[in-house]
Design an enzyme around this catalytic site. Structure first.
Site, short mmCIF file in Angstrom:
data_model
loop_
_atom_site.label_atom_id
_atom_site.label_comp_id
_atom_site.label_asym_id
_atom_site.label_seq_id
_atom_site.Cartn_x
_atom_site.Cartn_y
_atom_site.Cartn_z
N PRO A 1 -10.23 -6.36 5.46
CA PRO A 1 -11.16 -7.43 5.82
C PRO A 1 -12.06 -7.81 4.64
O PRO A 1 -12.50 -6.92 3.91
CB PRO A 1 -12.00 -6.83 6.96
CG PRO A 1 -11.43 -5.50 7.28
CD PRO A 1 -10.42 -5.12 6.23
N SER B 1 -16.02 -6.45 3.56
CA SER B 1 -16.14 -5.25 4.40
C SER B 1 -16.55 -4.02 3.60
O SER B 1 -16.65 -2.94 4.15
CB SER B 1 -14.81 -4.97 5.08
OG SER B 1 -13.82 -4.72 4.09
N LEU C 1 -14.69 -2.70 1.46
CA LEU C 1 -13.47 -1.92 1.24
C LEU C 1 -12.66 -2.46 0.05
O LEU C 1 -11.48 -2.14 -0.10
CB LEU C 1 -12.62 -1.89 2.51
CG LEU C 1 -13.32 -1.29 3.73
CD1 LEU C 1 -12.42 -1.33 4.96
CD2 LEU C 1 -13.76 0.16 3.47
N GLY C 2 -13.29 -3.29 -0.76
CA GLY C 2 -12.67 -3.68 -2.03
C GLY C 2 -11.62 -4.77 -1.93
O GLY C 2 -10.68 -4.80 -2.72
N SER C 3 -11.81 -5.70 -0.98
CA SER C 3 -10.77 -6.73 -0.84
C SER C 3 -10.70 -7.63 -2.07
O SER C 3 -9.62 -8.02 -2.50
CB SER C 3 -10.99 -7.56 0.43
OG SER C 3 -12.14 -8.35 0.30
N SER C 4 -11.85 -7.95 -2.68
CA SER C 4 -11.77 -8.88 -3.81
C SER C 4 -11.17 -8.18 -5.03
O SER C 4 -10.39 -8.79 -5.77
CB SER C 4 -13.12 -9.55 -4.09
OG SER C 4 -13.87 -8.82 -5.00
N ALA C 5 -11.48 -6.91 -5.22
CA ALA C 5 -10.86 -6.17 -6.33
C ALA C 5 -9.36 -6.06 -6.11
O ALA C 5 -8.57 -6.23 -7.05
CB ALA C 5 -11.48 -4.78 -6.47
N ALA C 6 -8.95 -5.78 -4.87
CA ALA C 6 -7.51 -5.66 -4.58
C ALA C 6 -6.81 -6.99 -4.81
O ALA C 6 -5.69 -7.04 -5.32
CB ALA C 6 -7.30 -5.16 -3.15
N ASP D 1 -14.02 -0.42 -8.52
CA ASP D 1 -13.10 -0.92 -7.48
C ASP D 1 -11.74 -1.28 -8.06
O ASP D 1 -10.69 -0.93 -7.50
CB ASP D 1 -13.65 -2.20 -6.85
CG ASP D 1 -14.81 -1.96 -5.92
OD1 ASP D 1 -15.47 -0.91 -6.06
OD2 ASP D 1 -15.06 -2.81 -5.05
O1 PMV Z 1 -18.38 -3.96 -1.48
P1 PMV Z 1 -17.39 -3.87 -2.58
O2 PMV Z 1 -16.07 -3.35 -2.12
O3 PMV Z 1 -17.29 -5.15 -3.37
O4 PMV Z 1 -17.92 -2.73 -3.63
C1 PMV Z 1 -18.98 -3.02 -4.51
C2 PMV Z 1 -19.37 -1.81 -5.35
C3 PMV Z 1 -20.61 -2.04 -6.23
O5 PMV Z 1 -20.88 -0.80 -6.88
C4 PMV Z 1 -21.82 -2.42 -5.39
C5 PMV Z 1 -20.38 -3.14 -7.26
C6 PMV Z 1 -19.44 -2.76 -8.40
O6 PMV Z 1 -18.94 -3.69 -9.07
O7 PMV Z 1 -19.23 -1.55 -8.65
#
Ligand code: PMV
Length: 314
Positions: free
Chosen positions: A84, A87, A89-94, A134
């Site tokens: 999601p 959330s 859970l790292g959707s944009s990084a994935a 992430d």
């Molecule tokens: O909420 P997410 O999955 O985008 O994780 C962000 C993690 C942070 O430490 C707040 C930002 C980052 O770039 O590390």
């Protein structure tokens, strides 16, 4: 060059310890989870994303990757996500890692380190500020620790604005994590910006950020020793500090409190402001029940999963 189509997938992640403080160059721990983002590419008459003309303003990650990594013609980009968005859970990084992986696959390559580096650039460009936590967890899979020096298990090192993140592979022990989604989606950029301005204004905030880094470092040793009780205590302590920094919410606090009687520890995971919390537990059913009774959506996640994968494998 591969045939006309290419696909890649990359996992989401949970941050066990150290979100936000990692942006300032402190240690952190993240584990890839069994929820993946898949990206399919094929040549097209115009740039399209999920059936619509690509709007570069609304998709800064994709725009950045195309500008820096792609010299070919227009693409039809399709994404399928089990993560999601907003959330924690790292959707944009994935998405960033899977998209770069699919571009690599189009060129007959698969290179997780290059995807982690390019993914970090994309997150940085889109959020204005980011750590490589992430994108590294998503590209590498399994578990990753950010440290200030290169040690055993070193994977790659990234530097930006005077900060240095040495990314390491860490073994993922047998353990059960339950995720509780608060039902509120919160974009990462503004939360990272909020912590930054608190940090710039307040010595107290700077102390909290330093302490969160120390907790993550202690947590890495606890994880290595399989000391789940200590790891859990550190997670709960980390949550309190994130709350003080202003990135938790009443809903997240409620879900953490409800999980604690049946857990080694619990905390928000990711940027906060909504999104999800995690609980480390050996009683997942009780924790899932408690989360559901307090208005969250629980799900058990599996860790120890692979990172970037081209599909079919090259
Ligand atoms: O909420 P997410 O999955 O985008 O994780 C962000 C993690 C942070 O430490 C707040 C930002 C980052 O770039 O590390």
């Amino acid at each position: 060059m591969m045939g006309p189509g290419a696909s890649a997938s990359a996992p989401g992640k949970v941050i066990l310890l150290g979100e936000h403080s990692v942006v300032f160059g402190h240690p952190a721990l993240a584990l890839a989870i069994d929820r993946r983002m898949t990206c399919h590419l094929k040549p097209s008459g115009s740039m399209r994303l999920n059936g619509f003309p690509l709007d570069p303003e609304r998709n800064p990650h994709v725009r950045h990757a195309l500008e820096t990594l792609w010299e070919g013609g227009p693409l039809d980009i399709r994404t399928e996500s089990m993560i999601p968005s907003g959330s924690g859970l790292g959707s944009s990084a994935a998405l960033s890692v899977a998209f770069v992986g699919a571009l690599q696959a189009r060129q007959g390559e698969s290179d997780p380190e290059a995807a982690a580096r390019a993914g970090f650039d994309m997150e940085f460009a889109a959020q204005g500020r980011a750590s490589p936590l992430d994108t590294s967890a998503s590209a590498h899979g399994g578990g990753v620790a950010i440290k200030s020096e290169e040690e055993e298990g070193h994977l790659w090192t990234l530097e930006r604005d005077g900060k240095r993140w040495c990314v390491h592979d860490i073994p993922v022990p047998e353990m059960t994590l339950v995720v509780g989604h608060s039902g509120v989606s919160a974009p990462t950029g503004p939360l990272v910006g909020r912590v930054r301005s608190y940090f710039d204004k307040s010595g107290f905030a700077r102390e909290i950020v330093d302490e969160m880094g120390a907790i993550a470092q202690e947590g890495e040793a606890a994880l290595k020793a399989g000391d789940l009780e200590l790891l859990g205590r550190l997670m709960t302590k980390n949550h309190k500090m994130l709350s003080i920094l202003g990135v938790s919410t009443d809903r997240l606090n409620k879900l953490v409190d409800a999980s604690l009687p049946h857990s080694y520890g619990a905390k928000l995971t990711g940027a906060g402001g909504g999104g999800s919390m995690i609980a480390l537990t050996d009683k997942p059913e009780l924790v899932c029940d408690a989360i559901a009774r307090h208005g969250g959506t629980p799900y058990a996640v599996r860790t120890g999963v692979p990172g970037l994968q081209t599909e079919p494998p090259l």
